[in-house]
Enzyme design. Structure first.
Site, short mmCIF file in Angstrom:
data_model
loop_
_atom_site.label_atom_id
_atom_site.label_comp_id
_atom_site.label_asym_id
_atom_site.label_seq_id
_atom_site.Cartn_x
_atom_site.Cartn_y
_atom_site.Cartn_z
N THR A 28 0.72 -1.26 0.20
CA THR A 28 0.10 -0.17 -0.12
C THR A 28 0.92 0.96 0.23
OG1 THR A 28 -1.55 -0.95 0.92
CG2 THR A 28 -1.59 0.91 1.23
N SER A 30 2.30 5.35 -1.77
CA SER A 30 2.54 5.99 -3.89
C SER A 30 3.28 5.12 -4.77
CB SER A 30 2.67 6.78 -3.43
OG SER A 30 4.10 7.17 -2.71
N ASP A 81 6.23 -4.40 -1.37
CA ASP A 81 5.86 -3.08 -0.89
C ASP A 81 6.89 -1.81 -0.60
OD1 ASP A 81 3.88 -1.99 0.74
OD2 ASP A 81 3.45 -2.84 2.01
N GLY A 82 5.81 -0.18 -1.08
CA GLY A 82 7.22 -0.13 0.10
C GLY A 82 7.63 -0.19 2.06
N ALA A 83 7.73 1.34 2.16
CA ALA A 83 8.66 1.66 3.58
C ALA A 83 8.51 3.25 3.49
CB ALA A 83 9.85 0.52 3.52
N GLY A 97 0.61 5.12 5.60
CA GLY A 97 -0.44 4.92 5.33
C GLY A 97 -1.74 4.26 6.03
N GLU A 103 -0.17 -5.36 6.28
CA GLU A 103 0.94 -5.32 5.35
C GLU A 103 1.13 -6.33 6.24
OE1 GLU A 103 1.33 -0.90 3.37
OE2 GLU A 103 2.33 -1.64 5.89
N LYS A 121 13.81 7.22 2.02
CA LYS A 121 13.96 5.83 2.53
C LYS A 121 14.53 5.17 3.46
CE LYS A 121 9.51 7.18 1.29
NZ LYS A 121 8.50 5.69 1.22
C1 5RP Z 1 1.57 2.52 3.85
C2 5RP Z 1 3.07 1.65 4.07
C3 5RP Z 1 3.96 2.64 3.27
O1 5RP Z 1 4.27 1.51 2.28
C4 5RP Z 1 3.90 3.45 3.57
O2 5RP Z 1 3.74 4.11 4.01
C5 5RP Z 1 5.08 4.06 1.96
O3 5RP Z 1 4.50 4.52 1.60
P1 5RP Z 1 4.60 5.27 0.49
O4 5RP Z 1 5.17 4.54 -0.59
O5 5RP Z 1 3.83 6.22 -0.21
O6 5RP Z 1 5.89 6.74 0.53
O7 5RP Z 1 3.45 1.47 4.95
O8 5RP Z 1 0.91 1.32 5.01
#
Ligand code: 5RP
Length: 220
Positions: A28, A30, A81-83, A97, A103, A121
């Protein structure tokens, strides 16, 4: 390159980790959205996806990608997934998010966790980003007091309810010397659903977007 361009680049790079004919776990945020948009271009080569949030489920379905419930799949080869922060040991802070619980569940089932992140990051030490903690609503006061006892400054995320119907507390000021120990300790507070430290189950690989290109990092 802008931060958005770096996110697009790592979203594209993650496609190489998707296993043909299988279901892929999808995170989840961007950066994960960039991955979803890229996944749409190869949707005929995968069976479908498991989503870590309602927002991700909607985006996948809007692209015509079949979304399975986690219990409908026998195994999940990869989760992407992102972080919010990641360190050299591939431990992360996530949950910016608010999707941290789902997640973490999808990440626990996946054989391989691919973290996609732009260079901002990567941190030498986790903890500048406030740690999200998902809390059962009736336990809010108790959890806040317990988090303050371990040195945190808890702030309720106003106007936010998680996909699970819970609240999120963002905790700054924590000293994260041992991410796995702190993850375990916070999860033991009664009323905490989970917290955004992903240290006990870190990523297996990080695709880091940098001006010079996407670097593939493994835990050191
Ligand atoms: C959502 C998350 C996202 O992976 C984290 O917030 C990074 O978001 P983005 O890619 O928008 O910077 O953990 O719960």
């Amino acid at each position: 390159m802008t931060q958005d361009e770096l996110k697009t680049a790592v979203g594209q790079a993650a496609i190489a980790h998707v296993v043909e004919g299988e279901v892929v776990g999808v995170g989840t945020g961007s950066t994960a959205n960039c991955f979803i948009d890229e996944l749409a271009t190869i949707k005929h080569r995968i069976r479908g996806a498991v989503a870590s949030s309602e927002a991700t489920r909607k985006r996948l379905e809007a692209h015509g990608i079949r979304v399975y419930g986690l219990d409908e799949v026998e195994h999940l080869p990869v989760y992407v997934d992102g972080a919010d922060e990641i360190n050299a040991a591939m431990q992360m802070i996530k949950g910016g998010g608010g999707a941290l619980t789902r997640e973490k569940i999808v990440a626990a089932v996946a054989r391989k966790f691919v973290c996609i992140a732009d260079a901002t990051k990567m941190v030498p030490r986790l903890g500048r980003y406030p740690l999200p903690v998902e809390v059962i609503p009736m336990a809010l006061g108790h959890v806040r007091r317990e988090l303050a006892k371990i040195g945190g400054s808890p702030v309720l995320r106003r106007g936010f309810v998680s996909d699970n119907g819970n609240l999120i507390i963002d905790v700054s000021g924590l000293s994260i010397d041992d991410p796995s120990a702190l993850e375990t300790r916070i999860n033991q507070i009664v009323g905490v659903v989970t917290n955004g430290l992903f240290a006990c189950r870190p990523a297996d690989v990080c695709l880091l977007g940098m001006a010079a290109g996407v670097q593939t990092l493994l835990a050191s």
